[in-house]
Design an enzyme around this catalytic site. Structure first.
Site, PDB file in Angstrom:
ATOM      1  N   ASP A  83       5.762   4.831   5.351  1.00 31.82           N
ATOM      2  CA  ASP A  83       6.795   3.945   5.890  1.00 31.82           C
ATOM      3  C   ASP A  83       7.051   2.724   5.017  1.00 31.82           C
ATOM      4  O   ASP A  83       8.048   2.025   5.201  1.00 31.82           O
ATOM      5  CB  ASP A  83       6.465   3.526   7.333  1.00 31.82           C
ATOM      6  CG  ASP A  83       5.085   2.910   7.483  1.00 31.82           C
ATOM      7  OD1 ASP A  83       4.149   3.383   6.824  1.00 31.82           O
ATOM      8  OD2 ASP A  83       4.940   1.968   8.288  1.00 31.82           O
ATOM      9  N   HIS A 135      -6.913  -2.739   6.050  1.00 29.41           N
ATOM     10  CA  HIS A 135      -6.054  -1.799   6.777  1.00 29.41           C
ATOM     11  C   HIS A 135      -6.858  -0.557   7.203  1.00 29.41           C
ATOM     12  O   HIS A 135      -6.283   0.481   7.520  1.00 29.41           O
ATOM     13  CB  HIS A 135      -4.876  -1.406   5.892  1.00 29.41           C
ATOM     14  CG  HIS A 135      -3.742  -0.740   6.611  1.00 29.41           C
ATOM     15  ND1 HIS A 135      -3.522  -0.879   7.970  1.00 29.41           N
ATOM     16  CD2 HIS A 135      -2.758   0.093   6.165  1.00 29.41           C
ATOM     17  CE1 HIS A 135      -2.461  -0.183   8.313  1.00 29.41           C
ATOM     18  NE2 HIS A 135      -1.974   0.429   7.253  1.00 29.41           N
ATOM     19  N   ASP A 179      -0.124  -4.725   5.784  1.00 28.82           N
ATOM     20  CA  ASP A 179      -0.720  -4.078   6.961  1.00 28.82           C
ATOM     21  C   ASP A 179      -2.204  -4.411   7.000  1.00 28.82           C
ATOM     22  O   ASP A 179      -2.942  -4.111   6.042  1.00 28.82           O
ATOM     23  CB  ASP A 179      -0.532  -2.564   6.882  1.00 28.82           C
ATOM     24  CG  ASP A 179       0.835  -2.132   7.381  1.00 28.82           C
ATOM     25  OD1 ASP A 179       1.710  -3.003   7.497  1.00 28.82           O
ATOM     26  OD2 ASP A 179       1.020  -0.932   7.630  1.00 28.82           O
ATOM     27  N   HIS A 194       7.295  -6.024  10.631  1.00 28.97           N
ATOM     28  CA  HIS A 194       6.574  -4.762  10.807  1.00 28.97           C
ATOM     29  C   HIS A 194       5.998  -4.717  12.222  1.00 28.97           C
ATOM     30  O   HIS A 194       4.793  -4.555  12.423  1.00 28.97           O
ATOM     31  CB  HIS A 194       5.474  -4.623   9.753  1.00 28.97           C
ATOM     32  CG  HIS A 194       4.929  -3.217   9.622  1.00 28.97           C
ATOM     33  ND1 HIS A 194       5.621  -2.094  10.011  1.00 28.97           N
ATOM     34  CD2 HIS A 194       3.735  -2.770   9.137  1.00 28.97           C
ATOM     35  CE1 HIS A 194       4.893  -1.024   9.765  1.00 28.97           C
ATOM     36  NE2 HIS A 194       3.742  -1.409   9.243  1.00 28.97           N
ATOM     37  N   HIS A 215       0.868  -1.170   0.000  1.00 28.00           N
ATOM     38  CA  HIS A 215       0.000   0.000   0.000  1.00 28.00           C
ATOM     39  C   HIS A 215       0.906   1.220   0.000  1.00 28.00           C
ATOM     40  O   HIS A 215       2.127   1.091  -0.118  1.00 28.00           O
ATOM     41  CB  HIS A 215      -0.970  -0.017   1.191  1.00 28.00           C
ATOM     42  CG  HIS A 215      -0.314   0.042   2.541  1.00 28.00           C
ATOM     43  ND1 HIS A 215       0.493  -0.968   3.034  1.00 28.00           N
ATOM     44  CD2 HIS A 215      -0.341   0.983   3.521  1.00 28.00           C
ATOM     45  CE1 HIS A 215       0.913  -0.645   4.241  1.00 28.00           C
ATOM     46  NE2 HIS A 215       0.441   0.542   4.560  1.00 28.00           N
ATOM     47  N   HIS A 234       1.263   3.926   2.279  1.00 29.21           N
ATOM     48  CA  HIS A 234       1.704   4.642   3.474  1.00 29.21           C
ATOM     49  C   HIS A 234       3.199   4.924   3.363  1.00 29.21           C
ATOM     50  O   HIS A 234       3.966   4.104   2.854  1.00 29.21           O
ATOM     51  CB  HIS A 234       1.430   3.814   4.724  1.00 29.21           C
ATOM     52  CG  HIS A 234       0.163   4.187   5.439  1.00 29.21           C
ATOM     53  ND1 HIS A 234      -0.570   3.288   6.176  1.00 29.21           N
ATOM     54  CD2 HIS A 234      -0.503   5.375   5.532  1.00 29.21           C
ATOM     55  CE1 HIS A 234      -1.624   3.886   6.697  1.00 29.21           C
ATOM     56  NE2 HIS A 234      -1.600   5.156   6.319  1.00 29.21           N
TER      57      HIS A 234
END
Length: 340
Positions: free
Chosen positions: A105, A201, A225, A288, A101, A103
């Protein structure tokens, strides 16, 4: 000869120097790239952390090697440094990159991976476009294509200068982006099949996917995530190694209203344990890890309330060799190699 050397670009001189004499502490990339034994999948956790900029756990990134291919899943902070530690070229050593995805990070190491990869030297020297896969959000340009377009525009001065000054091939500075709709096979090369599947998520974080990688009779699944996800359980069924995210915080921090929406987007150790008990992998492993005021030992203890099978708390550079059994190896920083 001396006149020719003076005319060489600085980066070219550096690359030649590194190639001719590998100094102390610098990995011999040409000699150190490791490839799995035939029929195996080798998984290396390059980064096991979250957004916190810590040197202990770099941003999320997982290297999967099978069928002579090296596939990178997510490109968090420090991914290029971890590859360099292993002696794997950011340019020649990575065949494809897959994003779960968008995001920050999970993508903030991507510009470094891309640009370091086209620079001359054993750590780069890519001779083709960087291949990038990502889930589509239905916009145009979509997902990975939008990132590729933005990076190309943002760093156009660098590519222009290096192409003219250092004779970097234009094709090496390009990004070949491939957007996809999930819940299907998105990659099938050299006997390695990658299936992307939708995970949860949160309502505002879409698209978000996990990946299953199959090679022969071996398989690895990455959760991406996600909160507790029935779709993840469906696609991970029968997998050898399940790598799952986890979020946990102390009771004191749990009272902070700012952290509630973050926790709601992730899986607690208890929720992940429930997933493991349904999937029944040969080995479950956390990556993660977002741990706020709790330890890795604590999350393993909490996981075992719902799951009694084998589970490991991932560390940066931890390696899993998935064959007839799963062998776990840890990186010895002092020796700069893996310990059995």
């Amino acid at each position: 000869m001396a006149g020719s050397i003076r005319k060489m670009p600085w980066s070219l001189l550096v690359g030649v120097a590194i190639s001719l004499a590998i100094g102390p502490g610098i990995p011999n990339i040409a000699a150190s790239e490791e490839h799995p034994v035939s029929g195996e999948i080798v998984v290396t956790l390059l980064g096991t952390g979250g957004p916190e900029p810590t040197a202990t756990r770099f941003g999320p990134a997982t290297l999967i090697q099978a069928g002579g291919l090296s596939l990178l899943f997510d490109a968090g902070r420090g991914v290029t440094v971890r590859l360099y530690q292993l002696g794997i070229s950011s340019g020649k050593g990575i065949d494809a990159v897959f994003l779960t995805h968008y995001h920050s990070d999970h993508v903030e190491g991507l510009p470094d991976l891309w640009m370091t990869g086209y620079m001359f030297g054993p750590f780069g020297s890519r001779s083709r476009p960087l291949r990038l896969w990502g889930p589509s959000d239905g916009k145009e340009p979509s997902g990975a294509a939008r990132i590729a377009k933005g990076l190309t525009e943002a760093f156009s001065d660098d590519t222009r200068i290096r192409e003219a000054d250092e004779h970097i091939a234009t094709i090496a500075t390009q990004i070949e982006a491939r957007d996809f709709q999930p819940d299907r096979v998105v990659f099938d090369e050299s006997g390695v099949k990658v299936t992307a599947f939708t995970v949860d998520h949160g309502d505002l974080v879409k698209p978000s996917v996990g990946y299953r990688i199959d090679y022969g009779s071996r398989s690895v699944t990455l959760s991406g995530d996600t909160k507790f996800s029935e779709n993840l359980i469906k696609f991970a069924s029968g997998t050898d190694l399940l790598i799952h995210e986890v979020f946990a915080m102390s009771p004191q921090l749990a009272t902070l209203p700012q952290l509630k929406p973050v926790a709601d987007h992730h899986s607690s150790p208890e929720q992940a344990g429930a997933v493991f008990s349904r999937v029944k992998p040969k080995l479950a492993a956390y990556s993660h890890l977002v741990l706020l005021g709790v330890s890795a030992d604590e999350i393993l203890s909490r996981t075992r309330g719902a799951y009694q099978g084998p589970v490991a708390a991932g560390e940066d550079l931890m390696r899993f060799e998935v064959g007839n059994s799963i062998v776990v190896k840890r990186w010895n920083q002092d020796l700069r190699r893996y310990s059995d």
